[in-house]
Design a protein around this motif. Sequence first.
Motif, PDB file in Angstrom:
ATOM      1  N   THR A  63       0.833  -1.210   0.000  1.00 23.06           N
ATOM      2  CA  THR A  63       0.000   0.000   0.000  1.00 23.06           C
ATOM      3  C   THR A  63       0.865   1.256   0.000  1.00 23.06           C
ATOM      4  N   THR A  64       1.997   1.202   0.664  1.00 25.26           N
ATOM      5  CA  THR A  64       2.929   2.338   0.636  1.00 25.26           C
ATOM      6  C   THR A  64       3.465   2.548  -0.781  1.00 25.26           C
ATOM      7  N   LEU A  65       3.867   1.471  -1.449  1.00 25.79           N
ATOM      8  CA  LEU A  65       4.350   1.573  -2.824  1.00 25.79           C
ATOM      9  C   LEU A  65       3.283   2.168  -3.739  1.00 25.79           C
ATOM     10  N   LEU A  66       2.056   1.703  -3.584  1.00 23.31           N
ATOM     11  CA  LEU A  66       0.980   2.132  -4.468  1.00 23.31           C
ATOM     12  C   LEU A  66       0.442   3.517  -4.128  1.00 23.31           C
ATOM     13  N   PHE A 124      -7.022   0.055  -0.952  1.00 23.46           N
ATOM     14  CA  PHE A 124      -6.377  -1.103  -1.558  1.00 23.46           C
ATOM     15  C   PHE A 124      -7.336  -2.286  -1.588  1.00 23.46           C
ATOM     16  N   ALA A 125      -8.080  -2.490  -0.513  1.00 20.71           N
ATOM     17  CA  ALA A 125      -9.016  -3.613  -0.444  1.00 20.71           C
ATOM     18  C   ALA A 125     -10.107  -3.492  -1.503  1.00 20.71           C
ATOM     19  N   ARG A 126     -10.379  -2.282  -1.965  1.00 20.38           N
ATOM     20  CA  ARG A 126     -11.417  -2.085  -2.979  1.00 20.38           C
ATOM     21  C   ARG A 126     -10.896  -2.326  -4.405  1.00 20.38           C
ATOM     22  N   ARG A 127      -9.578  -2.448  -4.558  1.00 21.01           N
ATOM     23  CA  ARG A 127      -9.005  -2.652  -5.887  1.00 21.01           C
ATOM     24  C   ARG A 127      -8.785  -4.154  -6.124  1.00 21.01           C
ATOM     25  N   SER A 128      -9.755  -4.790  -6.727  1.00 19.79           N
ATOM     26  CA  SER A 128      -9.712  -6.243  -6.901  1.00 19.79           C
ATOM     27  C   SER A 128      -8.657  -6.689  -7.905  1.00 19.79           C
ATOM     28  N   GLU A 129      -8.117  -5.746  -8.696  1.00 20.07           N
ATOM     29  CA  GLU A 129      -7.099  -6.112  -9.686  1.00 20.07           C
ATOM     30  C   GLU A 129      -5.684  -6.031  -9.134  1.00 20.07           C
ATOM     31  N   ARG A 150       3.023  -2.601 -18.034  1.00 22.11           N
ATOM     32  CA  ARG A 150       4.285  -2.267 -18.691  1.00 22.11           C
ATOM     33  C   ARG A 150       5.017  -1.109 -18.014  1.00 22.11           C
ATOM     34  N   ALA A 151       4.660  -0.798 -16.795  1.00 25.37           N
ATOM     35  CA  ALA A 151       5.326   0.295 -16.089  1.00 25.37           C
ATOM     36  C   ALA A 151       5.260   0.024 -14.599  1.00 25.37           C
ATOM     37  N   SER A 152       6.018   0.796 -13.830  1.00 23.42           N
ATOM     38  CA  SER A 152       6.007   0.641 -12.384  1.00 23.42           C
ATOM     39  C   SER A 152       4.637   0.998 -11.818  1.00 23.42           C
ATOM     40  N   LEU A 153       4.271   0.299 -10.762  1.00 22.36           N
ATOM     41  CA  LEU A 153       3.015   0.572 -10.058  1.00 22.36           C
ATOM     42  C   LEU A 153       3.175   1.631  -8.976  1.00 22.36           C
ATOM     43  N   LYS A 154       4.375   2.119  -8.790  1.00 25.98           N
ATOM     44  CA  LYS A 154       4.626   3.075  -7.713  1.00 25.98           C
ATOM     45  C   LYS A 154       3.755   4.315  -7.871  1.00 25.98           C
ATOM     46  N   GLY A 155       3.007   4.628  -6.781  1.00 28.36           N
ATOM     47  CA  GLY A 155       2.174   5.831  -6.769  1.00 28.36           C
ATOM     48  C   GLY A 155       0.952   5.773  -7.622  1.00 28.36           C
ATOM     49  N   VAL A 156       0.533   4.583  -8.059  1.00 28.44           N
ATOM     50  CA  VAL A 156      -0.632   4.494  -8.944  1.00 28.44           C
ATOM     51  C   VAL A 156      -1.887   4.971  -8.242  1.00 28.44           C
ATOM     52  N   GLY A 157      -1.954   4.833  -6.918  1.00 27.02           N
ATOM     53  CA  GLY A 157      -3.094   5.307  -6.161  1.00 27.02           C
ATOM     54  C   GLY A 157      -4.402   4.744  -6.666  1.00 27.02           C
ATOM     55  N   ALA A 158      -5.395   5.612  -6.832  1.00 25.16           N
ATOM     56  CA  ALA A 158      -6.709   5.179  -7.314  1.00 25.16           C
ATOM     57  C   ALA A 158      -6.811   5.253  -8.822  1.00 25.16           C
TER      58      ALA A 158
END
Length: 296
Positions: free
Chosen positions: A234-237, A244-249, A283-291
């Motif tokens: 969750t910190t990374l994202l 995070f629990a709401r993002r099923s993907e 195809r890219a980093s997930l860092k900071g993707v947030g919502a």
Amino acid sequence: MRRITLVALAAVLLTGCSGTDGKVTDGLGALPVPSAAVPATGACLATGGNVAYNDKGDPSATPVDCAKPHKLEVVQVARFPDSAEPPGWGSPAMRAAYADCGKAASGYLGGDWHTGWLFVHVGRPSTAAWAGGARSYVCGVAEFQRTDWSAPALERTGSLRGTLAGGPPKCAVLVGNQPDRQGFYTRIAGERRTGCTELHDAELAAVLEMPDGAYPGDKAQADYLLPRCVTAVTTLLGLTREAFARRSELWVHFTWLDDENEWQAGERTSLCYAIVSASHQVRASLKGVGAGPLPY
């Protein structure tokens, strides 16, 4: 990674030294007592043998220029304390050597060696060389492409020195089967490294370390690692746990410490990944993707 562990502590590939393969067998081709050849820090070693954590004995190795193909690179040479016999697997001296080699590897590489698709290799003198006064142990690192037992060490060119400095994102393709309805694997055998601009379904979020003590079973590992991995992901994202629990993907994956020999050596680390469905790789980093949307 594991149900498969990070390949670690392979049989040593040095003439005159033996491997630490979990059963502490003597190496092949020991030099005559009392001397044994000890390579220098920064030396690269070529071998036609299998550099892996196994019980197949010690293949011979030849020092080569690091610009030439090789499988092992020496990051430090140090000495065991004196004793009547070479230290056994899981002994205080071997655990101290493993910890020392891990610290030396991270310093040599410029970052935590666990993040670099590498394994740490500890070599000790053969019984004959020990009887002749040899006390050196050799710390080395080898590189691999994927984290399962069938994956051999890579033959590479160029030095690994400083290659982990800067800490770029570490991405991987999961090796698994039995995907669920959302495309997440129910069985994961390992990870295969790839660039974060290539299709992948896992990104390293943290290196987690379990506390010392008795070797933990699956439940104890999961109870300790899962909540810490969720926090790291969750910190990374850039998400709260609720979001995070709401993002099923999106979900988490951590590697298991399922080799007790590794535990006896002092290895306590698990790698924690943020993962996406294998059927919808990114195809890219997930860092900071947030919502926001995932970078498909």
